[in-house]
Design a protein around this motif. Structure first.
Motif: not given
Length: 219
Positions: A215-216, A218-219
């Motif tokens: 998720e990190v 993807r940010q």
């Protein structure tokens, strides 16, 4: 601790969180020539009087710990003595069977923090009691059952002569989050899915970090 660039923590709060979730650290210091290096497993907490949340760098942060004064490592501690604290987080074995291709090699996904700094003994009985109370408060809040220590303070004072408390001032903190970053995104997803479905809590906790890392990125 050697940390290849791809395995470094996204930010300092990952280090703080891992220490808080896994407070049992290996406390390492040098000994004399006869004894060699010392290592003791003991719980360590961030100093409640000096919050570490939100810090961009842990340099100068204070950690608290205590050990049995009968431990030879305690006797060997000198003022501002260099020391290392090693914290181990979730980890799990990765079988090449999960990859679905050959040739391949097995490995171990893991999370760990090593903190370097200087350690100073806490000299007074009241300060030692303060360290013990702070440690109990934090650990009972995070891992306990809501136990109220107030009825045991006199008992704490009774055993206090055998307790050696210390403050650890951080000079450098380094973490390694080795979570299949060397593999393609497809393979990482396969490993993460395998861990998520595993029977071991360690595997599922490792998968949690893998998901968060994805998720990190993807940010």
């Amino acid at each position: 601790m050697f940390v290849p660039g791809m395995y470094r923590e996204p930010d300092t709060q990952w280090i703080v969180e891992l220490m808080r979730r896994n407070p049992l650290a290996l406390f390492m210091t040098n000994g004399d020539d006869a004894e060699g290096p010392y290592g003791t497993h003991l719980p360590v907490i961030p100093d409640p009087q000096r919050p570490v949340d939100g810090l961009a760098d842990l340099t100068g942060a204070t950690l608290l710990g205590h050990m049995n004064r009968g431990n030879p490592q305690w006797s060997a501690l000198g003022p501002a003595m260099p020391a290392v604290l090693s914290f181990t987080g979730p980890h799990a074995y990765v079988s090449p069977e999960v990859y679905g291709f050959t040739p391949a090699a097995p490995t171990w996904n893991f999370t760990a923090v090593q903190v370097r700094g200087v350690v100073d003994k806490v000299e007074s009985a009241e300060e030692t009691l303060s360290v013990v109370r702070s440690t109990v408060s934090v650990l009972e809040s995070d891992f306990g059952c809501g136990w109220d220590m107030s009825g045991s303070i006199d008992y704490f004072r009774k055993i206090l002569p055998a307790v050696g408390a210390f403050r650890f001032t951080v000079t450098h903190a380094r973490a390694m989050f080795k979570l299949s970053q060397e593999q393609s995104s497809e393979v990482r997803d396969q490993v993460c899915s395998h861990f998520t479905q595993g029977e071991s809590g360690r595997q599922r906790e490792t998968a949690e970090y893998m998901n968060r890392l994805t998720e990190v990125k993807r940010q």
